[in-house]
Enzyme design. Structure first.
Site, PDB file in Angstrom:
ATOM      1  N   LYS A 154       0.859  -1.146  -0.190  1.00  0.00           N
ATOM      2  CA  LYS A 154       0.021  -0.051  -0.007  1.00  0.00           C
ATOM      3  C   LYS A 154       0.734   1.232  -0.218  1.00  0.00           C
ATOM      4  O   LYS A 154       1.922   0.986   0.332  1.00  0.00           O
ATOM      5  CB  LYS A 154      -0.832  -0.134   1.244  1.00  0.00           C
ATOM      6  CG  LYS A 154      -0.261  -0.031   2.685  1.00  0.00           C
ATOM      7  CD  LYS A 154      -1.057   0.464   3.596  1.00  0.00           C
ATOM      8  CE  LYS A 154      -1.326   1.988   3.807  1.00  0.00           C
ATOM      9  NZ  LYS A 154       0.062   2.487   4.353  1.00  0.00           N
ATOM     10  N   HIS A 184      -1.281  -4.889   5.708  1.00  0.00           N
ATOM     11  CA  HIS A 184      -0.657  -5.523   6.901  1.00  0.00           C
ATOM     12  C   HIS A 184      -1.735  -5.706   8.262  1.00  0.00           C
ATOM     13  O   HIS A 184      -1.637  -6.686   9.101  1.00  0.00           O
ATOM     14  CB  HIS A 184       0.584  -5.157   7.376  1.00  0.00           C
ATOM     15  CG  HIS A 184       0.836  -4.032   8.149  1.00  0.00           C
ATOM     16  ND1 HIS A 184       0.620  -2.595   7.502  1.00  0.00           N
ATOM     17  CD2 HIS A 184       1.209  -3.796   9.377  1.00  0.00           C
ATOM     18  CE1 HIS A 184       0.838  -1.827   8.816  1.00  0.00           C
ATOM     19  NE2 HIS A 184       1.177  -2.503   9.751  1.00  0.00           N
ATOM     20  N   LYS A 188      -2.649  -8.782  11.418  1.00  0.00           N
ATOM     21  CA  LYS A 188      -2.742  -8.870  12.692  1.00  0.00           C
ATOM     22  C   LYS A 188      -3.702  -9.865  13.388  1.00  0.00           C
ATOM     23  O   LYS A 188      -4.697 -10.192  12.858  1.00  0.00           O
ATOM     24  CB  LYS A 188      -2.902  -7.271  13.230  1.00  0.00           C
ATOM     25  CG  LYS A 188      -1.917  -6.407  12.825  1.00  0.00           C
ATOM     26  CD  LYS A 188      -1.940  -4.963  13.252  1.00  0.00           C
ATOM     27  CE  LYS A 188      -1.423  -3.945  12.854  1.00  0.00           C
ATOM     28  NZ  LYS A 188       0.010  -4.026  13.281  1.00  0.00           N
ATOM     29  N   ASP A 241      -2.952   7.195   4.209  1.00  0.00           N
ATOM     30  CA  ASP A 241      -1.956   6.447   4.587  1.00  0.00           C
ATOM     31  C   ASP A 241      -2.782   5.393   5.679  1.00  0.00           C
ATOM     32  O   ASP A 241      -2.403   4.265   5.706  1.00  0.00           O
ATOM     33  CB  ASP A 241      -0.887   7.136   5.541  1.00  0.00           C
ATOM     34  CG  ASP A 241       0.235   6.245   6.113  1.00  0.00           C
ATOM     35  OD1 ASP A 241       0.589   5.508   5.379  1.00  0.00           O
ATOM     36  OD2 ASP A 241       0.660   6.610   7.295  1.00  0.00           O
ATOM     37  N   HIS A 246      -6.359   0.799   6.185  1.00  0.00           N
ATOM     38  CA  HIS A 246      -6.237  -0.131   7.428  1.00  0.00           C
ATOM     39  C   HIS A 246      -7.709   0.340   8.331  1.00  0.00           C
ATOM     40  O   HIS A 246      -8.024  -0.923   8.647  1.00  0.00           O
ATOM     41  CB  HIS A 246      -5.228   0.485   8.526  1.00  0.00           C
ATOM     42  CG  HIS A 246      -3.840   0.140   7.883  1.00  0.00           C
ATOM     43  ND1 HIS A 246      -3.438  -0.731   7.138  1.00  0.00           N
ATOM     44  CD2 HIS A 246      -2.567   1.069   8.304  1.00  0.00           C
ATOM     45  CE1 HIS A 246      -2.208  -0.628   6.820  1.00  0.00           C
ATOM     46  NE2 HIS A 246      -1.711   0.396   7.480  1.00  0.00           N
ATOM     47  N   LYS A 332      -0.813  10.633  13.835  1.00  0.00           N
ATOM     48  CA  LYS A 332       0.910  10.658  14.506  1.00  0.00           C
ATOM     49  C   LYS A 332       0.751  11.683  15.730  1.00  0.00           C
ATOM     50  O   LYS A 332       0.255  12.492  15.971  1.00  0.00           O
ATOM     51  CB  LYS A 332       1.750  11.130  13.376  1.00  0.00           C
ATOM     52  CG  LYS A 332       1.495  10.320  11.874  1.00  0.00           C
ATOM     53  CD  LYS A 332       2.416   8.926  11.944  1.00  0.00           C
ATOM     54  CE  LYS A 332       2.147   8.325  10.517  1.00  0.00           C
ATOM     55  NZ  LYS A 332       2.526   6.997  10.662  1.00  0.00           N
TER      56      LYS A 332
HETATM   57  C1  BG6 Z   1       1.697   1.828   7.794  1.00  0.00           C
HETATM   58  C2  BG6 Z   1       1.489   3.233   7.599  1.00  0.00           C
HETATM   59  O1  BG6 Z   1       0.770   1.162   6.876  1.00  0.00           O
HETATM   60  O2  BG6 Z   1       1.243   1.497   9.215  1.00  0.00           O
HETATM   61  C3  BG6 Z   1       2.627   3.902   8.661  1.00  0.00           C
HETATM   62  O3  BG6 Z   1       2.311   3.660   6.381  1.00  0.00           O
HETATM   63  C4  BG6 Z   1       2.264   3.402  10.144  1.00  0.00           C
HETATM   64  O4  BG6 Z   1       2.534   5.459   8.718  1.00  0.00           O
HETATM   65  C5  BG6 Z   1       2.109   1.779  10.055  1.00  0.00           C
HETATM   66  O5  BG6 Z   1       2.956   3.965  10.926  1.00  0.00           O
HETATM   67  C6  BG6 Z   1       1.504   1.528  11.457  1.00  0.00           C
HETATM   68  O6  BG6 Z   1       1.554   0.209  11.482  1.00  0.00           O
HETATM   69  P1  BG6 Z   1       1.635  -0.627  12.854  1.00  0.00           P
HETATM   70  O7  BG6 Z   1       1.485  -2.101  12.490  1.00  0.00           O
HETATM   71  O8  BG6 Z   1       2.620  -0.162  13.577  1.00  0.00           O
HETATM   72  O9  BG6 Z   1       0.237  -0.133  13.558  1.00  0.00           O
END
Ligand code: BG6
Length: 474
Positions: A154, A184, A188, A241, A246, A332
């Site tokens: 992504k 991803h 999880k 993002d 997600h 963030k």
């Molecule tokens: C990514 C984003 O897909 O996911 C990042 O590009 C983000 O900005 C990350 O920090 C968060 O992933 P996780 O697994 O740490 O929650």
């Protein structure tokens, strides 16, 4: 059946070669290589398996192995795994490196020419998205071993139009069954567990609807800033993002109808169906924020309007969820790192205890903790021991670390293994990605941002969005 620590798999994946585009990049170092190393350590890789790193950076095999050794030593500690020199020595000979341009068919054919032509290749695109079209077109023009597949990271496109173009390009060169669009979050453990929680138990699904649920909150909060990804983030922002992928994947998994069976197509059919019922996010029901200091980050414009935070009120127009507000929030540099889903239930129809002045401080709710402290908590009222009728919310909790001896595997381990096995259940389909872009389309063009202090929960206006409720994470 093969029972190895964190995974039970019926059989090892078939022999294949993995070609990683973007091999000198951050994602390969932080996620892909540590996951491969852990799979190797667990004995879960195919009998014949090798990894070819591919990038523009000039490097030879031994420099690549050195860089990957450092990457695994620094980032391979997830899920309780630690770097072991003897394991590394067994793994390192499987790695090699080819330097080349992403859109040059001549360069790409060198990588294909360097591996066994009878063994299928799994191409993994871990490059910036701008390189995807060149790679896909190049691969299509050089001929690949039979059964080859492609994994696309992504963000999948920049908006609906570019996602459609990318899908069209992929379909010109690969069959949909060989395309693995990775998100991803689907790898999880407690996201996969949402399906089991909902569909393996008889007690939750009957109340999983507008008759019992009053609202839903989905929070993806991060304490870190954008790090060294200023250039990428300026183009992306929190909507592209996190929300488009997600958060909408979490929402779909949580709110879809029961699939007819547990196979990739049935599950993805239901996810697309519920995403079609999600109303596109209304720009008036959105709060966009930017943390103070973002404009001073490397490769960020001094007057940037990119959002590092977004909160929105959404809804689903179908029989199950009509009228139930869904609040989403991500950002963030927030107060802490936590991804949670909170499902809040209606109050009891008649409150016996109100008359005696015993107001309940909060309604019943169920919290799915995706990370950290994976688990599920149900919060309900209990009587405080003593002669008076005083009420307090208490928790009934399932925690992974108390219930299971094994730590949940890293999402990337699971997803890489699934891609090698050809299992698309936890990958997104073309129509799913395109619908997700439609949902966020109207807010992509917003440019106003409210500033918030790092370490806070974002702009205060986001609290007004959920009022008179509160955000569960605060
Ligand atoms: C990514 C984003 O897909 O996911 C990042 O590009 C983000 O900005 C990350 O920090 C968060 O992933 P996780 O697994 O740490 O929650």
């Amino acid at each position: 059946m093969r029972l190895i620590s964190r995974f039970v798999i019926a059989q090892l994946p078939p022999n294949q070669t993995l070609v990683v585009f973007g091999a000198s990049g951050d994602l390969t170092a932080r996620k892909v290589m540590p996951a491969l190393y852990n799979l190797f350590k667990l004995g879960l890789l195919p009998e014949q398996f090798s990894v070819v790193g591919y990038a523009r950076t000039p490097m030879d095999d031994s420099q690549f192995r050195g860089a990957m050794r450092e990457a695994v030593a620094n980032h391979g500690g997830q899920a309780g795994q630690s770097f072991e020199e003897s394991v590394w020595q067994g793994w390192a000979p499987n790695l090699s490196y080819v330097q080349g341009d992403y859109s040059s068919p001549e360069d790409l054919s060198r990588v294909v020419g360097a591996v066994d032509p009878k063994v299928p290749i799994l191409f993994y695109c871990a490059t910036p998205p701008s390189e995807f079209p060149g790679i896909i077109t190049g691969l299509g023009s050089i001929g690949m071993p039979r059964g080859s597949r492609i994994v696309i990271e992504k963000p999948f496109g920049h908006d609906l139009k570019s996602a459609k173009e990318l899908n069209a390009l992929l379909h010109d060169n690969f069959a949909e069954k060989d395309i693995f669009r990775i998100d991803h979050y689907l790898g999880k453990e407690n996201v996969q567990n949402i399906l089991v929680f909902r569909f393996s138990n008889g007690m939750f699904e009957p109340i999983w609807n507008r008759m019992y649920v009053s609202s839903v909150q989905i929070d993806v909060a991060e304490d870190l800033g954008i790090g060294r990804r200023g250039k990428f983030y300026e183009q992306a922002g929190a909507i592209r993002d996190i929300v488009q992928n997600h958060i909408l994947q979490l929402l779909a998994t949580l709110m879809m109808e029961p699939p007819s069976s547990f196979d990739a197509e049935s599950i993805r059919d239901e996810k697309v169906k519920v995403l079609r019922a999600v109303t596109p996010i209304d720009p008036d029901a959105v709060v966009r924020g930017q943390y103070v200091g973002y404009r001073q980050e490397a490769e960020v414009a001094g007057d940037s309007q990119t959002e590092t935070f977004i909160a929105a009120r959404m809804g689903i127009e179908n029989w199950r969820w009509a009228g139930v507000p869904i609040y989403i929030r991500t950002g963030k540099r927030l107060a802490r790192r936590a991804t949670t889903i909170s499902v809040t239930f209606h109050d009891a129809p008649h409150m016996l205890f109100e008359e005696s002045g015993m107001l309940r401080p909060e309604p019943n709710h169920l919290t799915i903790r995706i990370q950290p402290d994976e688990g599920i908590t149900i919060t309900f009222d209990a009587k405080i021991p003593g002669p008076e009728m005083r009420i307090q919310p208490v928790d009934m909790s399932f925690d992974y670390d108390r219930s299971f001896d094994v730590a949940p595997p890293e999402a990337y381990e699971r997803l890489l293994l699934d891609a090698m096995q050809g299992d698309r259940t936890l990958f997104t389909r073309a129509d799913e990605v395109e619908r997700s872009w439609e949902i966020v389309a109207d807010v992509l063009t917003r440019t106003d941002v409210l500033f918030y202090e790092p370490g806070s929960w974002g702009p205060e206006d986001a609290d007004r969005l959920v009022s008179p409720q509160r955000w569960h994470l605060h």
